[in-house]
Design a protein around this motif. Structure first.
Motif, mmCIF file in Angstrom:
data_model
loop_
_atom_site.group_PDB
_atom_site.id
_atom_site.type_symbol
_atom_site.label_atom_id
_atom_site.label_comp_id
_atom_site.label_asym_id
_atom_site.label_seq_id
_atom_site.Cartn_x
_atom_site.Cartn_y
_atom_site.Cartn_z
ATOM 1 N N MET A 1 -62.479 32.230 3.738
ATOM 2 C CA MET A 1 -63.012 33.278 4.625
ATOM 3 C C MET A 1 -64.245 32.817 5.385
ATOM 4 O O MET A 1 -64.935 33.611 6.006
ATOM 5 C CB MET A 1 -63.346 34.518 3.797
ATOM 6 N N SER A 2 -64.544 31.520 5.331
ATOM 7 C CA SER A 2 -65.756 31.038 5.971
ATOM 8 C C SER A 2 -65.743 31.247 7.485
ATOM 9 O O SER A 2 -66.805 31.274 8.115
ATOM 10 C CB SER A 2 -65.966 29.553 5.655
ATOM 11 N N PHE A 3 -64.542 31.396 8.082
ATOM 12 C CA PHE A 3 -64.480 31.612 9.528
ATOM 13 C C PHE A 3 -65.192 32.891 9.937
ATOM 14 O O PHE A 3 -65.609 33.043 11.089
ATOM 15 C CB PHE A 3 -63.018 31.649 9.993
ATOM 16 N N LEU A 4 -65.337 33.830 9.008
ATOM 17 C CA LEU A 4 -66.026 35.083 9.323
ATOM 18 C C LEU A 4 -67.478 34.844 9.719
ATOM 19 O O LEU A 4 -68.087 35.650 10.428
ATOM 20 C CB LEU A 4 -65.969 36.030 8.122
ATOM 21 N N LYS A 5 -68.047 33.736 9.253
ATOM 22 C CA LYS A 5 -69.449 33.440 9.533
ATOM 23 C C LYS A 5 -69.696 32.981 10.962
ATOM 24 O O LYS A 5 -70.845 32.829 11.375
ATOM 25 C CB LYS A 5 -69.957 32.355 8.568
ATOM 26 N N ASN A 6 -68.634 32.766 11.722
ATOM 27 C CA ASN A 6 -68.775 32.157 13.051
ATOM 28 C C ASN A 6 -69.082 33.159 14.155
ATOM 29 O O ASN A 6 -68.679 32.972 15.304
ATOM 30 C CB ASN A 6 -67.532 31.350 13.392
ATOM 31 N N HIS A 7 -69.763 34.243 13.801
ATOM 32 C CA HIS A 7 -70.231 35.200 14.808
ATOM 33 C C HIS A 7 -69.069 35.649 15.682
ATOM 34 O O HIS A 7 -69.045 35.425 16.902
ATOM 35 C CB HIS A 7 -71.337 34.573 15.658
ATOM 36 N N LEU A 8 -68.079 36.303 15.042
ATOM 37 C CA LEU A 8 -66.810 36.631 15.696
ATOM 38 C C LEU A 8 -66.913 37.745 16.725
ATOM 39 O O LEU A 8 -65.964 37.996 17.461
ATOM 40 C CB LEU A 8 -65.776 37.015 14.628
ATOM 41 N N PHE A 9 -68.045 38.427 16.773
ATOM 42 C CA PHE A 9 -68.223 39.514 17.742
ATOM 43 C C PHE A 9 -69.679 39.560 18.174
ATOM 44 O O PHE A 9 -70.576 39.074 17.477
ATOM 45 C CB PHE A 9 -67.808 40.867 17.141
ATOM 46 N N GLY A 10 -69.919 40.133 19.338
ATOM 47 C CA GLY A 10 -71.276 40.288 19.826
ATOM 48 C C GLY A 10 -72.058 41.296 18.999
ATOM 49 O O GLY A 10 -71.487 42.210 18.406
ATOM 50 N N VAL A 11 -73.355 41.123 18.956
ATOM 51 C CA VAL A 11 -74.247 42.015 18.207
ATOM 52 C C VAL A 11 -75.424 42.374 19.103
ATOM 53 O O VAL A 11 -75.938 41.523 19.833
ATOM 54 C CB VAL A 11 -74.756 41.341 16.918
ATOM 55 N N GLU A 12 -75.830 43.640 19.065
ATOM 56 C CA GLU A 12 -76.966 44.051 19.875
ATOM 57 C C GLU A 12 -77.991 44.795 19.032
ATOM 58 O O GLU A 12 -77.685 45.338 17.968
ATOM 59 C CB GLU A 12 -76.530 44.901 21.062
ATOM 60 N N ALA A 13 -79.233 44.809 19.528
ATOM 61 C CA ALA A 13 -80.323 45.486 18.833
ATOM 62 C C ALA A 13 -81.450 45.713 19.821
ATOM 63 O O ALA A 13 -81.462 45.165 20.926
ATOM 64 C CB ALA A 13 -80.816 44.660 17.650
ATOM 65 N N PHE A 14 -82.401 46.521 19.406
ATOM 66 C CA PHE A 14 -83.618 46.730 20.182
ATOM 67 C C PHE A 14 -84.774 46.157 19.387
ATOM 68 O O PHE A 14 -84.980 46.513 18.227
ATOM 69 C CB PHE A 14 -83.839 48.229 20.438
ATOM 70 N N PHE A 15 -85.493 45.204 19.991
ATOM 71 C CA PHE A 15 -86.654 44.627 19.325
ATOM 72 C C PHE A 15 -87.864 45.517 19.606
ATOM 73 O O PHE A 15 -88.392 45.522 20.709
ATOM 74 C CB PHE A 15 -86.946 43.223 19.859
ATOM 75 N N GLU A 16 -88.300 46.274 18.611
ATOM 76 C CA GLU A 16 -89.516 47.064 18.796
ATOM 77 C C GLU A 16 -90.724 46.153 18.941
ATOM 78 O O GLU A 16 -91.602 46.408 19.755
ATOM 79 C CB GLU A 16 -89.699 48.016 17.616
ATOM 80 N N SER A 17 -90.762 45.098 18.155
ATOM 81 C CA SER A 17 -91.832 44.103 18.282
ATOM 82 C C SER A 17 -91.385 42.807 17.633
ATOM 83 O O SER A 17 -90.557 42.798 16.718
ATOM 84 C CB SER A 17 -93.131 44.593 17.628
ATOM 85 N N SER A 18 -91.926 41.708 18.118
ATOM 86 C CA SER A 18 -91.639 40.401 17.551
ATOM 87 C C SER A 18 -92.888 39.541 17.654
ATOM 88 O O SER A 18 -93.512 39.461 18.707
ATOM 89 C CB SER A 18 -90.478 39.725 18.288
ATOM 90 N N LEU A 19 -93.243 38.906 16.553
ATOM 91 C CA LEU A 19 -94.373 37.979 16.512
ATOM 92 C C LEU A 19 -93.830 36.598 16.175
ATOM 93 O O LEU A 19 -93.091 36.444 15.197
ATOM 94 C CB LEU A 19 -95.385 38.417 15.455
ATOM 95 N N VAL A 20 -94.174 35.602 16.982
ATOM 96 C CA VAL A 20 -93.698 34.237 16.750
ATOM 97 C C VAL A 20 -94.880 33.283 16.655
ATOM 98 O O VAL A 20 -95.693 33.204 17.582
ATOM 99 C CB VAL A 20 -92.750 33.769 17.873
ATOM 100 N N LEU A 21 -94.957 32.591 15.537
ATOM 101 C CA LEU A 21 -95.938 31.520 15.355
ATOM 102 C C LEU A 21 -95.197 30.188 15.437
ATOM 103 O O LEU A 21 -94.220 29.976 14.704
ATOM 104 C CB LEU A 21 -96.633 31.617 13.995
ATOM 105 N N THR A 22 -95.642 29.315 16.332
ATOM 106 C CA THR A 22 -95.005 28.010 16.494
ATOM 107 C C THR A 22 -95.959 26.913 16.055
ATOM 108 O O THR A 22 -97.121 26.892 16.467
ATOM 109 C CB THR A 22 -94.583 27.785 17.954
ATOM 110 N N PHE A 23 -95.441 26.021 15.227
ATOM 111 C CA PHE A 23 -96.249 24.935 14.681
ATOM 112 C C PHE A 23 -95.772 23.597 15.243
ATOM 113 O O PHE A 23 -94.571 23.328 15.296
ATOM 114 C CB PHE A 23 -96.153 24.922 13.156
ATOM 115 N N ALA A 24 -96.725 22.781 15.672
ATOM 116 C CA ALA A 24 -96.429 21.439 16.163
ATOM 117 C C ALA A 24 -96.490 20.458 14.989
ATOM 118 O O ALA A 24 -97.404 20.518 14.165
ATOM 119 C CB ALA A 24 -97.420 21.037 17.245
#
Length: 244
Positions: A1-24
Motif C-alpha cells: 500500500m506504499s503507493f498511497l503515500k505518493n500524494h494521490l490527490f491535491g490538498v488545500e489549507a489556509f495558513f493563518e501564520s507561518s514562521l520559518v527559521l533558516t540556518f546556513a
C-alpha cells in the motif's frame, strides 16, 4: 500500500501564520543528508541551508472539499534547500523532507498514510506576553522566542547574507518538495501553490532546537527568519518519475 503515500490527490489549507527559521551550514555538513538525485541549493558555492518551519493551518482537506470537512493543525517541518533536474531537463528549486511534526495524532496518522513526510505527534505551545511570543515543545525539546519590533529589523549577526533581499531567496517554502525511493529510483515531486505570500522579517531573540542539535551540525548559524500570515495554499497531486 506504499503507493498511497505518493500524494494521490491535491490538498488545500489556509495558513493563518507561518514562521520559518533558516540556518546556513557549510555545504560539506549537509551533503550526506540528501539523496543522490538531489543537489544542495547553495549560496556563494559555500553555504547550504536547512529550515525549521512552524505553520498554523486551518481547514486542511482534500482540494475541492468544503471547509467544514477540513481540520485545523499546527505543523512543524525540517527541510533542506535543494535543486532537482527533472526528466525534461528543467531545474527545480525545492525542499527535501527530514522530519515533520504535528500537534494532533490524527494528522500524524493520516499524514503517514498519504505522504512520505515522516510525521510524529508532539506538544506544540504558544505563549504571548506583550511584545514577546514563545513557541515551544517539551516533548520535542525546542523553544523559539520572537520579539515584535517596530521599524527596521537587522539580519542575524552571523547571517551570510548582506541584506534581506538576498535572504528572501532562502526563506521557504520553495515551489517544490521532493522525496526519493532509493530502491526503485523514483522521485516524488509535489508542487505547492500559494497566494498573498508576503514574508516579513522577524526578530528572533533566542532559540534552542533539539532536532538540529542532534544532526551534529558544527558550524550552523541562523541566516534569516520570516513570518507570513493569511495565506491560501494548496499542494498539487504528486508526480512520480524515474531518476536516470
Amino acid at each position: 500500500m506504499s503507493f498511497l503515500k505518493n500524494h494521490l490527490f491535491g490538498v488545500e489549507a489556509f495558513f493563518e501564520s507561518s514562521l520559518v527559521l533558516t540556518f546556513a551550514v557549510p555545504k560539506e555538513e549537509l551533503a550526506e543528508l540528501i539523496p543522490e538525485c538531489l543537489e544542495l541549493d547553495l549560496f556563494k558555492d559555500k553555504w547550504a541551508f536547512i529550515a525549521m518551519a512552524t505553520v498554523q493551518t486551518k481547514n486542511l482537506r482534500p482540494k475541492g472539499f468544503p471547509n467544514f470537512l477540513g481540520n485545523d493543525f499546527f505543523l512543524i517541518g525540517y527541510r533542506v534547500f535543494v535543486r532537482y533536474t527533472n526528466a525534461k531537463g528543467k531545474k527545480l528549486r525545492g525542499l527535501y523532507i527530514l522530519k515533520s511534526e504535528t500537534n494532533k495524532k490524527k494528522m500524524a496518522f493520516m499524514g503517514n498514510i498519504f505522504t512520505h513526510y515522516n510525521y510524529t505527534a508532539t506538544d506544540i505551545n504558544q505563549i504571548k506576553k506583550e511584545d514577546v511570543t514563545e513557541i515551544y515543545s517539551k516533548k520535542s525539546n525546542f523553544k523559539i522566542v520572537i520579539k515584535e519590533t517596530i521599524g527596521a529589523i537587522d539580519l542575524p549577526k552571523s547571517s551570510p547574507f548582506d541584506n534581506w533581499k538576498e535572504a528572501r531567496r532562502f526563506a521557504g517554502p520553495l515551489p517544490f518538495t521532493f522525496t526519493y525511493n532509493e530502491k526503485s529510483k523514483e522521485v516524488l515531486i509535489i508542487e505547492g501553490v500559494r497566494k498573498n505570500w508576503k514574508p516579513k522579517p522577524v526578530n528572533i531573540t533566542a532559540y534552542d532546537i533539539s532536532f538540529l542539535e542532534d544532526l551534529k551540525l558544527e558550524k550552523s548559524v541562523l541566516a534569516n527568519a520570516f513570518k507570513i500570515e493569511n495565506v491560501p495554499y494548496y499542494w498539487k497531486k504528486g508526480v512520480v518519475e524515474l531518476w536516470k
